[in-house]
Scaffold this active site. Structure first.
Site, PDB file in Angstrom:
ATOM      1  CG  ASP A 178      -3.450   5.169  -1.408  1.00 29.34           C
ATOM      2  OD1 ASP A 178      -4.422   5.107  -0.625  1.00 29.34           O
ATOM      3  OD2 ASP A 178      -2.282   5.325  -1.013  1.00 29.34           O
TER       4      ASP A 178
ATOM      5  CG  HIS B 204      -1.670   1.272   1.398  1.00 27.20           C
ATOM      6  ND1 HIS B 204      -1.621   2.004   2.549  1.00 27.20           N
ATOM      7  CD2 HIS B 204      -2.478   1.935   0.547  1.00 27.20           C
ATOM      8  CE1 HIS B 204      -2.378   3.069   2.411  1.00 27.20           C
ATOM      9  NE2 HIS B 204      -2.910   3.053   1.202  1.00 27.20           N
TER      10      HIS B 204
ATOM     11  CE1 TYR C  58      11.441  12.381 -17.078  1.00 31.83           C
ATOM     12  CE2 TYR C  58      13.031  14.162 -16.983  1.00 31.83           C
ATOM     13  CZ  TYR C  58      12.207  13.334 -17.712  1.00 31.83           C
ATOM     14  OH  TYR C  58      12.159  13.462 -19.072  1.00 31.83           O
TER      15      TYR C  58
END
Length: 143
Positions: free
Chosen positions: A64, A22, A113
Site C-alpha cells: 500500500d 486494497h 497480535y
C-alpha cells in the site's frame, strides 16, 4: 502448475492473495506465532521460512502506498529498538522485491497480535528465528 508463480505459494494462499482487497492485511508468521488463536483464516506453510514466503508474496502483491508503514514487524519484548537478524532480512527483501519499497514499522507484541486479529489471513510458516513475523498491507494495482 503455473508459470512465473513461486512454487511455494499454495493454492489456498494464491486464492487469499487474489481475494484480498486494497488495505487488507496479510500476516506472515513464524512457527511460534499463535496463529489459530489470532486469525480468522490460517494457511500453514510448515517447513518454509518467513523470508522465503515474504519474497514470494511480494512478487505478486503490491504494498500500500497510501499509508506510511505498509509493512510492520513485532518489537522485541523488553527492547523495542532491537532489530533481530530476521527483521533486517525482511527489510532487505522489501527493498529488493517490493514494487514500492518501504521502511518497516514495528508494533509492540500485543499490539501486533491485535492487528493480526483483523488481518484477512495469517500464513503460519516454519520459520524458527524469533520475531520472524511481518504484517503487509495490500496496495492497489494501477491500470
Amino acid at each position: 502448475m503455473l508459470r512465473n508463480i513461486p512454487a511455494l505459494l499454495s493454492p489456498e494462499l494464491l486464492y487469499a492473495l487474489r481475494a484480498m482487497g486494497h488495505g487488507d492485511d496479510i500476516v506472515i508468521a513464524d512457527a511460534n506465532f499463535p496463529a489459530h488463536r489470532n486469525g480468522r483464516q490460517v494457511i500453514r506453510l510448515d517447513g518454509v521460512s518467513a523470508t522465503d514466503v515474504l519474497a514470494a508474496v511480494l512478487q505478486l502483491m503490491p504494498l500500500d502506498t497510501f499509508v506510511s508503514e505498509p509493512a510492520l514487524t513485532m518489537q522485541v519484548v523488553g527492547d523495542g529498538a532491537a532489530v533481530p537478524e530476521v527483521v533486517g532480512e525482511f527489510q532487505r527483501i522489501v527493498n529488493e522485491v517490493a514494487d514500492h519499497p518501504a521502511r518497516l514499522g514495528s508494533l509492540e507484541r500485543f499490539a501486533f497480535y491485535q492487528q493480526a486479529r483483523e488481518a484477512f489471513v495469517i500464513v503460519q510458516t516454519g520459520e524458527q528465528r524469533l520475531y520472524g513475523n511481518i504484517i503487509l498491507k495490500k496496495g492497489v494495482i494501477k491500470p
